[in-house]
Write a protein that holds these residues in place. Sequence first.
Motif, PDB file in Angstrom:
ATOM      1  N   THR A 185       3.209  24.810  14.152  1.00 16.54           N
ATOM      2  CA  THR A 185       1.820  25.233  14.158  1.00 16.54           C
ATOM      3  C   THR A 185       1.095  24.629  12.978  1.00 16.54           C
ATOM      4  OG1 THR A 185       2.318  27.232  12.913  1.00 16.54           O
ATOM      5  CG2 THR A 185       2.340  27.407  15.316  1.00 16.54           C
ATOM      6  N   ALA A 186      -0.154  24.356  13.193  1.00 12.33           N
ATOM      7  CA  ALA A 186      -0.987  23.782  12.152  1.00 12.33           C
ATOM      8  C   ALA A 186      -2.334  24.471  12.201  1.00 12.33           C
ATOM      9  CB  ALA A 186      -1.147  22.278  12.377  1.00 12.33           C
ATOM     10  N   PRO A 187      -3.062  24.468  11.095  1.00 14.71           N
ATOM     11  CA  PRO A 187      -4.392  25.058  11.137  1.00 14.71           C
ATOM     12  C   PRO A 187      -5.227  24.397  12.229  1.00 14.71           C
ATOM     13  CG  PRO A 187      -3.775  24.495   8.888  1.00 14.71           C
ATOM     14  CD  PRO A 187      -2.719  23.929   9.806  1.00 14.71           C
ATOM     15  N   GLY A 188      -5.873  25.198  13.046  1.00 19.26           N
ATOM     16  CA  GLY A 188      -6.748  24.646  14.064  1.00 19.26           C
ATOM     17  C   GLY A 188      -6.067  24.370  15.390  1.00 19.26           C
ATOM     18  N   GLY A 189      -4.801  24.688  15.528  1.00 24.22           N
ATOM     19  CA  GLY A 189      -4.135  24.445  16.803  1.00 24.22           C
ATOM     20  C   GLY A 189      -2.635  24.510  16.692  1.00 24.22           C
ATOM     21  N   SER A 190      -1.993  24.354  17.835  1.00 20.28           N
ATOM     22  CA  SER A 190      -0.537  24.463  17.848  1.00 20.28           C
ATOM     23  C   SER A 190       0.144  23.122  18.068  1.00 20.28           C
ATOM     24  CB  SER A 190      -0.114  25.433  18.951  1.00 20.28           C
ATOM     25  OG  SER A 190      -0.545  24.942  20.209  1.00 20.28           O
TER      26      SER A 190
END
Length: 115
Positions: free
Chosen positions: A5-10
């Motif tokens: 996971t990353a900021p702003g989306g998966s």
Amino acid sequence: MENGTAPGGSWTFLTNHARVLVQIARDPGIRVRDIAARCLLTERAVQRIIADLEQAGYLSHERRGRANHYHVIDGKQLRHPADSGPTIAELLATLLRSSADGGSPAPKAGPGDRT
């Protein structure tokens, strides 16, 4: 971020395998601990990725004293049929471009930086 996971989306543009390979290409004598820190992975995950890359023929290593020294197999082509054509060397050249050859290095985010 280890779970993908990353900021702003998966999702992300690069896989963990690509991130590890880029770190090794930048510094063939890099320690697993340092790769893990830079890629936001555990050392165990990095060890598995390195084993995957070696088994697939993208990477080799030799012991130099107590440390490993890695060698990227530049002529090897990318694995996925949709990506066929470019070699690892061509991919890494794109990802590692520096300002010296017309590209610009990725900006380094500091602890207080926000996107």
